[in-house]
Structure formats: structure tokens, C-alpha cells
Design a protein around this motif. Structure first.
Motif, PDB file in Angstrom:
ATOM      1  N   LEU A 109       0.795  -1.224   0.000  1.00  0.00           N
ATOM      2  CA  LEU A 109       0.000   0.000   0.000  1.00  0.00           C
ATOM      3  C   LEU A 109       0.829   1.278   0.000  1.00  0.00           C
ATOM      4  CD1 LEU A 109      -2.704  -1.054   2.640  1.00  0.00           C
ATOM      5  CD2 LEU A 109      -2.814  -1.277   0.152  1.00  0.00           C
ATOM      6  N   GLU A 120       3.089   5.974   3.375  1.00  0.00           N
ATOM      7  CA  GLU A 120       2.219   7.042   3.883  1.00  0.00           C
ATOM      8  C   GLU A 120       0.811   6.535   4.188  1.00  0.00           C
ATOM      9  OE1 GLU A 120       1.115  11.692   2.791  1.00  0.00           O
ATOM     10  OE2 GLU A 120       2.561  10.554   1.587  1.00  0.00           O
ATOM     11  N   LYS A 121       0.275   5.683   3.318  1.00  0.00           N
ATOM     12  CA  LYS A 121      -1.076   5.177   3.532  1.00  0.00           C
ATOM     13  C   LYS A 121      -1.157   4.321   4.787  1.00  0.00           C
ATOM     14  CE  LYS A 121      -4.963   3.227   1.000  1.00  0.00           C
ATOM     15  NZ  LYS A 121      -5.441   2.735  -0.322  1.00  0.00           N
TER      16      LYS A 121
END
Length: 402
Positions: A318, A321-322
Motif C-alpha cells: 500500500l 504514507e497510507k
């Protein structure tokens, strides 16, 4: 047993693309640089130039393109560079004093034991044990003896689990954590196997002679899940699968630590019936959130090595940051639930401390998260250690929940 472990720690194959990755650096790369820049032994009049050359090489290795994989701590930098150039020493090394040898041995074992997990384990057992205390007279020698037995046995098992993980990840740690003793070469493979085997045996031995079934089962389940998580055998090494890896950490940190060690004090030490109290249910629920966050967050700083060696963590899938903001959202939700639980308490002092304490931690987390710099691995690693500090702080608040 030792031969089985050694076979399971063979070097994994590296994808061809990884060979051309600028991020795939190791002590061998630094060794080649050192070989190219070797110089003669200085004479009486060469001390100044020698110092300049040393300074130049140290700055180039630490401040240049290799800075991202070398630890920021000054002592660890020096140790890392020494080990990287140990095949061809540039100058004779003075013999170490006994005190320095002992200091180095203690320091290596300190890093091998992953102290942030040791502190978390000890604090969690103390906190959960206090939940079983109903009156002041419960603070007896029997209580402290039972709690100490649980802490020592659990710490032995903790060292086994984190040590086994390092044995399984030597090549990965050369990229992600080159300061660890096995990755840096301070510990041989055989030394690592002896350490983890010894601590597993000591943990089970202590759990058996104590005679507490909740304690023994806590150790046994932790052993099984910790082994399945790390060891490279068919159908095992569950850390390769993000959901299964998170469930392993969740089961140990959120369920086993809370319930098993509480029952150890409640049923074995106090000889009371097993009752799942309101504070215990809150502690288990809150630490469920926290355990998932730790399981997710621990892979964020290690994305480079995980990509190279095919570990399909949530961060690899992913993005950093996510996953980071998923972790922050989960923790903020947990703090909100904790504030509501504290506000509904009938105990005035419990209500005050739990509401104010969790509100302060939630605000601190949000403020720190807004300033994170995702381009710097050091900043992400520092934030991961900050998550563990919040973990410690929560175990200081849990005994106040009534």
C-alpha cells in the motif's frame, strides 16, 4: 534441533533486479570502498595527513550515499564501519581491556534482545497484574513473587522470539538494520542459535517449576506463534503474509499478555475464581488496537529490505504514507473509546485520570504525526519508537481504569 535451525536460515535468493538497485547496499559494498581507499601505515611525519584521510573517509561513508543504511547513533556508526573493514584492517588495532570486552558483549546482547520489546513485555505484565489487586493487603510478598516469576519467564521467551526473528532475517537486516549483532557480524550464526535455544529452554523450565498453568500456556502459545512467525520452514514464516503476521502479534500482545498473566495472579497467586473484570476487558480491547498498529507500523521503516527479499507487508503493498495514516487513525479511535470508558466510570479519581490521560496522549500523537517527514527513514524509525512509548504510557494508565 540446531541443524534444523541452521538449515532454515540459509540465504534467500535475491531477485535479479535487486542486484541493480541503488538501495541494496551492505557491509561488502563499504568494504570495497575501503579497499580502494587504503593507505600505508603512517610514519612520524604523516599524522596530519592521516587524520585528514580518516576524516574524509568517515564523512564520505556516513554522510554520503551510504548514510541511509548506517545507524545514526555515533557508537553504532563506528562499530559498523569497523566490522565492514575487518577483513583488511587499515592499521593494527590495540588489544581491548577486559572492561571494554565486557562492555562490547553487554552492548551487543542489549541490541540483540531488542530492548523496546523487553520494556513493553515487563510493563504489560506489571500493569495487568495490578488489575487483580482489589485491596491494599493484596500487595503481599506472594504477589510480588508471582509477578516476578511471570516477568522473568516472559522476558526469556521474548528474547527467544526476537532472536529467532533475527536469525531468520540476517540478509534482510543487513539492509534494514545493519547495527544488529547478527547482521553486523558481531554474532555468528552458531552463537545466535545457542542464545535463542538457551532462552527458550530457560523460559519453559521456569514456567514448569512455578506450576502456574496460565503462565505455562502463555509461554507455550507465545513460543508456537513466535516460531511460526519467523522460522523459514514449509508452511511457516508467517511474517510473509501481512494478515497472518498481524494476527500473530495481536494474539500475543493483545490477548495472551492481558488474559493469561491476569489469570496467573488471580487464580494461581490469590487462589480466586477466574473472572473477566471490566478493567481487564478494556485492557484487552484497547491493546487489540495497539497490537494491530505495532504489527503494521514496524514494517514502515523496513520497506527497502522487505521489497528486495519479497516480504509482501502491507507497507510494500500500500505504501508507507497510507499505512502510516491507517495506524494513526486506529490509535486515535482507541483513545476516543478509552475516553468514553473513563467518562462512564463511577470512580471519580479513575474518571479524571483516564479521561485526561488518554486525551493528552491522543493530542500528542496527532501533533507528532502531522510533522512526520516520509523522505527520511530516521524520522520514520523515530516515530516507531514513539509509538512504543505510547504503548508504555498506556500500561501506566490501565491499572487506573476501574
Amino acid at each position: 534441533m540446531e541443524s534444523l535451525l541452521i538449515r532454515s536460515f540459509q540465504r534467500p535468493s535475491v531477485p535479479l533486479a535487486a542486484e541493480f538497485s541503488p538501495l541494496k547496499t551492505s557491509s561488502r559494498t563499504i568494504l570495497r570502498v575501503l579497499k580502494c581507499k587504503a593507505w600505508k601505515r603512517p610514519g612520524k611525519h604523516d599524522s596530519t595527513s592521516m587524520k585528514l584521510q580518516r576524516q574524509y573517509m568517515t564523512q564520505e561513508l556516513v554522510g554520503g550515499s551510504y548514510g541511509s543504511i548506517i545507524p545514526t547513533d555515533r557508537k553504532l556508526k563506528e562499530r559498523f564501519l569497523v566490522h565492514a573493514s575487518s577483513e583488511h584492517p587499515l592499521e593494527s588495532q590495540p588489544s581491548k581491556s577486559p572492561w571494554n570486552s565486557v562492555h562490547d558483549a553487554v552492548d551487543a546482547f542489549y541490541r540483540f534482545s531488542r530492548p523496546h520489546t523487553v520494556i513493553g513485555t515487563a510493563l504489560s505484565i506489571i500493569s495487568v497484574s495490578l488489575l487483580a489487586v482489589e485491596k491494599f493487603s493484596d500487595f503481599s510478598p506472594l504477589f510480588f513473587t508471582g509477578m516476578l516469576q511471570a516477568i522473568v519467564a516472559a522476558l526469556f521467551m521474548n528474547i527467544y522470539i526476537v532472536g529467532l526473528n533475527q536469525l531468520s532475517d540476517i540478509e534482510i537486516d543487513k539492509v534494514n538494520k545493519p547495527y544488529l549483532p547478527l547482521a553486523s557480524g558481531e554474532y555468528s550464526l552458531q552463537t545466535g542459535v545457542i542464545i535463542v535455544s538457551s532462552f527458550a529452554i530457560l523460559s519453559f523450565w521456569l514456567g514448569w517449576i512455578v506450576g502456574s498453568w496460565p503462565l505455562f500456556w502463555a509461554l507455550f502459545i507465545s513460543f508456537v506463534l513466535g516460531t511460526a512467525y519467523s522460522i523459514n520452514l514449509p508452511l511457516l514464516r508467517w511474517k510473509r503474509f501481512p494478515l497472518v503476521a498481524a494476527m500473530c502479534i495481536f494474539a500475543v500482545r493483545a490477548v495472551i499478555v492481558q488474559i493469561a498473566f491476569y489469570l496467573h495472579i488471580q487464580t494461581y497467586v490469590y487462589r480466586r475464581p477466574a473472572v473477566l473484570s471490566r478493567p481487564l476487558i478494556f485492557a484487552t480491547a484497547f491493546m487489540s488496537f495497539f497490537s494491530v498498529v505495532i504489527a503494521l507500523f514496524k514494517d514502515i521503516p523496513d520497506i527497502v529490505g522487505d521489497k528486495i527479499f519479497g516480504i509482501q507487508s502491507f507497507t510494500v503493498r500500500l505504501g508507507q504514507e497510507k499505512v502510516f495514516w491507517i495506524c494513526i487513525s486506529l490509535l486515535e479511535m482507541a483513545y476516543l473509546v478509552a475516553i468514553v470508558v473513563g467518562a462512564t466510570s463511577s470512580n471519580i479519581w479513575s474518571k479524571y485520570f483516564t479521561v485526561v490521560g488518554h486525551a493528552a496522549l491522543a493530542l500528542l500523537l496527532w501533533t507528532r504525526a502531522k510533522s512526520i517527514d516520509f523522505s527520511r527513514k530516521a524520522a520514520i524509525t523515530s516515530f516507531y519508537m514513539f509509538i512504543w512509548k505510547l504503548f508504555y504510557a498506556e500500561y501506566l494508565l490501565i491499572p487506573l481504569v476501574r
